[in-house]
Design a protein around this motif. Structure first.
Motif, PDB file in Angstrom:
ATOM      1  N   SER A   1       0.833  -1.213   0.000  1.00 54.81           N
ATOM      2  CA  SER A   1       0.000   0.000   0.000  1.00 54.81           C
ATOM      3  C   SER A   1       0.866   1.262   0.000  1.00 54.81           C
ATOM      4  N   ARG A   2       2.108   1.135   0.445  1.00 53.55           N
ATOM      5  CA  ARG A   2       3.042   2.275   0.454  1.00 53.55           C
ATOM      6  C   ARG A   2       3.909   2.350  -0.787  1.00 53.55           C
ATOM      7  N   ASP A   3       4.314   1.180  -1.296  1.00 54.82           N
ATOM      8  CA  ASP A   3       5.270   1.140  -2.410  1.00 54.82           C
ATOM      9  C   ASP A   3       4.938  -0.077  -3.267  1.00 54.82           C
ATOM     10  N   ASP A   4       4.616   0.155  -4.526  1.00 54.22           N
ATOM     11  CA  ASP A   4       4.163  -0.938  -5.385  1.00 54.22           C
ATOM     12  C   ASP A   4       5.297  -1.705  -6.062  1.00 54.22           C
ATOM     13  N   ARG A   5       6.545  -1.387  -5.756  1.00 46.40           N
ATOM     14  CA  ARG A   5       7.682  -2.084  -6.370  1.00 46.40           C
ATOM     15  C   ARG A   5       7.963  -3.396  -5.638  1.00 46.40           C
ATOM     16  N   VAL A   6       8.153  -4.468  -6.427  1.00 52.55           N
ATOM     17  CA  VAL A   6       8.497  -5.770  -5.865  1.00 52.55           C
ATOM     18  C   VAL A   6       9.587  -6.401  -6.717  1.00 52.55           C
ATOM     19  N   SER A   7      10.285  -7.341  -6.111  1.00 49.41           N
ATOM     20  CA  SER A   7      11.171  -8.253  -6.826  1.00 49.41           C
ATOM     21  C   SER A   7      10.709  -9.653  -6.476  1.00 49.41           C
TER      22      SER A   7
ATOM     23  N   LEU B   1       0.647  -8.661 -10.351  1.00 51.04           N
ATOM     24  CA  LEU B   1       2.003  -8.176 -10.604  1.00 51.04           C
ATOM     25  C   LEU B   1       2.229  -8.072 -12.102  1.00 51.04           C
ATOM     26  N   THR B   2       2.713  -6.922 -12.535  1.00 42.81           N
ATOM     27  CA  THR B   2       3.052  -6.695 -13.933  1.00 42.81           C
ATOM     28  C   THR B   2       4.554  -6.476 -14.023  1.00 42.81           C
ATOM     29  N   PRO B   3       5.267  -7.362 -14.743  1.00 49.96           N
ATOM     30  CA  PRO B   3       6.719  -7.236 -14.798  1.00 49.96           C
ATOM     31  C   PRO B   3       7.175  -5.998 -15.559  1.00 49.96           C
ATOM     32  N   THR B   4       8.285  -5.418 -15.093  1.00 42.82           N
ATOM     33  CA  THR B   4       8.946  -4.324 -15.814  1.00 42.82           C
ATOM     34  C   THR B   4      10.258  -4.812 -16.410  1.00 42.82           C
TER      35      THR B   4
ATOM     36  N   MET C   1      12.169 -11.233 -11.429  1.00 42.37           N
ATOM     37  CA  MET C   1      11.483 -10.088 -12.027  1.00 42.37           C
ATOM     38  C   MET C   1      11.513  -8.885 -11.108  1.00 42.37           C
ATOM     39  N   ALA C   2      11.541  -7.747 -11.722  1.00 40.85           N
ATOM     40  CA  ALA C   2      11.133  -6.510 -11.071  1.00 40.85           C
ATOM     41  C   ALA C   2       9.721  -6.275 -11.594  1.00 40.85           C
ATOM     42  N   ALA C   3       8.799  -5.962 -10.704  1.00 43.81           N
ATOM     43  CA  ALA C   3       7.407  -5.814 -11.128  1.00 43.81           C
ATOM     44  C   ALA C   3       6.721  -4.723 -10.317  1.00 43.81           C
ATOM     45  N   ARG C   4       5.589  -4.295 -10.830  1.00 41.17           N
ATOM     46  CA  ARG C   4       4.709  -3.358 -10.127  1.00 41.17           C
ATOM     47  C   ARG C   4       3.491  -4.131  -9.649  1.00 41.17           C
ATOM     48  N   ALA C   5       3.131  -3.892  -8.412  1.00 44.44           N
ATOM     49  CA  ALA C   5       1.976  -4.562  -7.813  1.00 44.44           C
ATOM     50  C   ALA C   5       0.760  -3.653  -7.886  1.00 44.44           C
ATOM     51  N   ARG C   6      -0.377  -4.276  -8.115  1.00 39.72           N
ATOM     52  CA  ARG C   6      -1.643  -3.543  -8.154  1.00 39.72           C
ATOM     53  C   ARG C   6      -2.654  -4.312  -7.334  1.00 39.72           C
ATOM     54  N   ILE C   7      -3.223  -3.653  -6.349  1.00 37.52           N
ATOM     55  CA  ILE C   7      -4.270  -4.275  -5.538  1.00 37.52           C
ATOM     56  C   ILE C   7      -5.541  -4.316  -6.381  1.00 37.52           C
ATOM     57  N   LEU C   8      -6.140  -5.499  -6.469  1.00 35.77           N
ATOM     58  CA  LEU C   8      -7.339  -5.652  -7.297  1.00 35.77           C
ATOM     59  C   LEU C   8      -8.557  -5.105  -6.571  1.00 35.77           C
ATOM     60  N   THR C   9      -9.246  -4.208  -7.242  1.00 38.66           N
ATOM     61  CA  THR C   9     -10.455  -3.618  -6.672  1.00 38.66           C
ATOM     62  C   THR C   9     -11.693  -3.933  -7.513  1.00 38.66           C
TER      63      THR C   9
END
Length: 150
Positions: free
Chosen positions: A59-65, A128-131, A83-91
């Motif tokens: 919720s603070r930072d959407d960056r993940v590995s 998660l969407t990979p970058t 992967m480096a990816a961006r996380a998105r909470i599904l709503t």
């Protein structure tokens, strides 16, 4: 992205069910945990507790590995994906239901043991969407990776 590399990445994502995922804690240190996942193409879905440390971190930072791999007997047989990816909470309710369906299909034995299918309101569902994707293949040489920008 080279078609052969794309197929290798897809195969690794499809044949596994767990990954290690690193999120960033409030103090800036990474926190790594193992979670089950399901994927649709290169999009990866997982769930966690609503009030879990992972949910708070995301919720603070959407960056993940993340890392997905095997534990082969020989080092030179290591293959995997990081992967480096961006996380998105599904709503969106429809997307949340789709994610739960994918997860339950990946873990059919959970239903057989009587474990209830989670309701979207009871868990935090994440896409998660990979970058950047790194395909590890030690058979091509110690530590060999093919790096792909998405």
């Amino acid at each position: 992205m080279d078609d052969l590399i794309r197929r290798k990445i897809q195969t690794l994502l499809d044949q596994h069910r767990t990954m290690r995922i690193a999120t960033l804690r409030p103090d800036g240190w990474p926190q790594v945990t193992t979670v089950g996942y399901a994927n649709e193409g290169f999009t990866i879905y997982f769930l966690c507790g609503i009030d879990s440390q992972k949910a708070q971190n995301l919720s603070r930072d959407d960056r993940v590995s993340l890392a997905i791999d095997d534990d082969p007997a020989q080092v030179m047989e290591i293959t995997g994906v990081s992967m480096a990816a961006r996380a998105r909470i599904l709503t969106d309710p429809a997307e949340a239901e789709k994610a739960i369906g994918l997860l339950m299909a990946r873990y059919p034995e959970q239903k057989a043991t009587g474990l209830a299918v989670p309701k979207p309101s009871e868990v935090r569902l994440i896409a998660l969407t990979p970058t950047v994707i790194s395909l590890l293949d030690y058979s091509k040489g110690f530590g060999h990776t093919d790096l792909v920008a998405c």
